[in-house]
Design a protein around this motif. Structure first.
Motif, PDB file in Angstrom:
ATOM      1  N   VAL A   1       0.854  -1.191   0.000  1.00  9.14           N
ATOM      2  CA  VAL A   1       0.000   0.000   0.000  1.00  9.14           C
ATOM      3  C   VAL A   1       0.883   1.231   0.000  1.00  9.14           C
ATOM      4  O   VAL A   1       1.762   1.370   0.863  1.00  9.14           O
ATOM      5  N   THR A   2       0.683   2.128  -0.955  1.00  8.75           N
ATOM      6  CA  THR A   2       1.393   3.403  -0.938  1.00  8.75           C
ATOM      7  C   THR A   2       0.604   4.393  -0.083  1.00  8.75           C
ATOM      8  O   THR A   2      -0.582   4.210   0.171  1.00  8.75           O
ATOM      9  N   GLY A   3       1.293   5.440   0.357  1.00  9.27           N
ATOM     10  CA  GLY A   3       0.610   6.457   1.150  1.00  9.27           C
ATOM     11  C   GLY A   3      -0.027   5.904   2.412  1.00  9.27           C
ATOM     12  O   GLY A   3      -1.084   6.368   2.853  1.00  9.27           O
ATOM     13  N   ALA A   4       0.639   4.929   3.032  1.00 12.45           N
ATOM     14  CA  ALA A   4       0.015   4.181   4.126  1.00 12.45           C
ATOM     15  C   ALA A   4      -0.088   4.958   5.428  1.00 12.45           C
ATOM     16  O   ALA A   4      -0.744   4.501   6.362  1.00 12.45           O
ATOM     17  N   THR A   5       0.577   6.115   5.514  1.00 14.33           N
ATOM     18  CA  THR A   5       0.412   6.942   6.700  1.00 14.33           C
ATOM     19  C   THR A   5      -0.548   8.104   6.442  1.00 14.33           C
ATOM     20  O   THR A   5      -0.740   8.957   7.307  1.00 14.33           O
TER      21      THR A   5
ATOM     22  N   LEU B   1      -2.316   1.480  -5.154  1.00 11.24           N
ATOM     23  CA  LEU B   1      -1.743   2.785  -5.467  1.00 11.24           C
ATOM     24  C   LEU B   1      -2.734   3.866  -5.043  1.00 11.24           C
ATOM     25  O   LEU B   1      -3.746   4.090  -5.718  1.00 11.24           O
ATOM     26  N   ILE B   2      -2.434   4.497  -3.922  1.00 12.85           N
ATOM     27  CA  ILE B   2      -3.276   5.577  -3.410  1.00 12.85           C
ATOM     28  C   ILE B   2      -2.878   6.863  -4.114  1.00 12.85           C
ATOM     29  O   ILE B   2      -1.698   7.255  -4.112  1.00 12.85           O
ATOM     30  N   SER B   3      -3.828   7.545  -4.712  1.00 11.29           N
ATOM     31  CA  SER B   3      -3.527   8.788  -5.423  1.00 11.29           C
ATOM     32  C   SER B   3      -2.927   9.813  -4.463  1.00 11.29           C
ATOM     33  O   SER B   3      -3.304   9.891  -3.294  1.00 11.29           O
ATOM     34  N   THR B   4      -1.989  10.594  -4.974  1.00  8.81           N
ATOM     35  CA  THR B   4      -1.232  11.526  -4.143  1.00  8.81           C
ATOM     36  C   THR B   4      -1.905  12.898  -4.094  1.00  8.81           C
ATOM     37  O   THR B   4      -2.931  13.130  -4.743  1.00  8.81           O
ATOM     38  N   ASN B   5      -1.308  13.791  -3.330  1.00  7.84           N
ATOM     39  CA  ASN B   5      -1.787  15.173  -3.228  1.00  7.84           C
ATOM     40  C   ASN B   5      -0.780  16.108  -3.891  1.00  7.84           C
ATOM     41  O   ASN B   5       0.380  15.747  -4.084  1.00  7.84           O
ATOM     42  N   GLY B   6      -1.254  17.309  -4.200  1.00  7.83           N
ATOM     43  CA  GLY B   6      -0.364  18.310  -4.767  1.00  7.83           C
ATOM     44  C   GLY B   6      -0.915  18.883  -6.059  1.00  7.83           C
ATOM     45  O   GLY B   6      -1.995  18.496  -6.527  1.00  7.83           O
TER      46      GLY B   6
ATOM     47  N   ALA C   1       3.010  -5.039   2.933  1.00  6.00           N
ATOM     48  CA  ALA C   1       4.094  -4.056   2.896  1.00  6.00           C
ATOM     49  C   ALA C   1       3.489  -2.681   2.668  1.00  6.00           C
ATOM     50  O   ALA C   1       2.378  -2.553   2.138  1.00  6.00           O
ATOM     51  N   VAL C   2       4.209  -1.659   3.086  1.00  7.13           N
ATOM     52  CA  VAL C   2       3.763  -0.285   2.845  1.00  7.13           C
ATOM     53  C   VAL C   2       4.937   0.523   2.321  1.00  7.13           C
ATOM     54  O   VAL C   2       6.094   0.243   2.648  1.00  7.13           O
TER      55      VAL C   2
END
Length: 282
Positions: A5-9, A70-75, A30-31
């Protein structure tokens, strides 16, 4: 099977990991996080914590991963698309077998500004040749709860939505759906349009807040440019002020009002309503 998992925090990723730990052994999880120290609690549970930064693709470690959430990111949009595409490429190079991507409602046809980023990432995933599933998440209830304390204080809920409706869902329900998809089978090639159980408008939200709090709240809709100016005056970065205003104006046009049953089908129950979300947050 290893799930990463991405962006797990982050908010959505953190909830997805919590739900995954209810479904799979920690040793199978896994993260990928920018700051590994923020995931120390996950490491203590036996989760494989990998430091990785989307802005530095060479740091992304997707080796040994069967399914990538894949967690979409910010920005800003152009940065998000570049980083997410780099993550897709890194996953393909590493031999990831399946990518589950958190997209947005009607990504390929929506007039929302943020849809362009999601449509571009979906296209990159398709072109990668990796098996995939798209979770097209609607708006979060929580996006609209944050404005309620100020509305209760002033007696006015200010938006740029007019009488438009939004079929929002709780972040936790969407995270649960993600956990179910990535830990299960039979989802390859699926595109899930995930919404809450009904579409509501901001007159209703003001009434719900009044009912729950016992304080009078009315909804005032203002032109988009005025709403954006208020956000900028409150100190929001320009790209966020533009993003939030675009979403609200499009809500007013009915863009996010469609209701589907797919979230309820995935999680096996009726998704949380906006009324429940307001009560829980009060």
């Amino acid at each position: 099977m290893t799930i990463l998992v991405t962006g797990a925090t982050g908010q959505l990723g953190g909830l997805a990991v919590r739900h995954l730990l209810d479904r799979v052994p920690a040793a199978d999880l896994a993260v990928s996080v920018r700051d590994a120290s923020k995931a120390a609690d996950l490491a203590d549970q036996g989760v494989d914590v990998r430091q990785g930064d989307f802005s530095a693709p060479e740091t992304l470690r997707f080796d040994g991963v069967d399914t990538l959430l894949l967690i979409s990111t910010n920005g800003p949009d152009e940065i998000r698309l570049t980083e997410q595409n780099a993550a897709v490429d890194a996953a393909a190079r590493a031999g990831v077998k399946r990518i589950v991507y958190t997209s947005v409602s009607d990504a390929t046809t929506s007039p929302l500004g943020l849809a362009k980023v999601h449509a571009g990432t979906e296209a990159r995933i398709k072109a990668s040749g990796v098996a995939h599933t798209f979770l097209r998440n609607g708006m979060y209830h929580e996006n609209y709860l944050v404005s309620l304390p100020h509305a209760l204080e002033t007696g006015t809920l200010i938006t740029a939505t007019g009488t438009g409706r939004v079929a929002s869902a709780s972040r936790d329900d969407l995270a649960l759906a993600a956990a179910i998809v990535v830990s299960g089978e039979g989802h390859d090639g699926a595109v899930y349009e995930l919404t809450g159980p009904r579409a509501w408008n901001f007159d209703e939200l003001a009434a719900i807040a009044s009912d729950v709090s016992g304080k009078p709240v009315t909804h005032l809709s203002v032109p988009g440019e005025d709403f954006q100016a208020n956000l900028l005056a409150a100190g929001l970065p320009g790209f966020l002020a533009a993003l939030f205003t675009d979403i609200q104006v499009n809500i007013g046009l009915g863009v996010l009002s469609e209701v589907t049953s797919e979230l309820g089908t995935l999680i096996g129950r009726e998704p949380k309503t906006i009324e429940e979300a307001v009560r829980d947050a009060h």
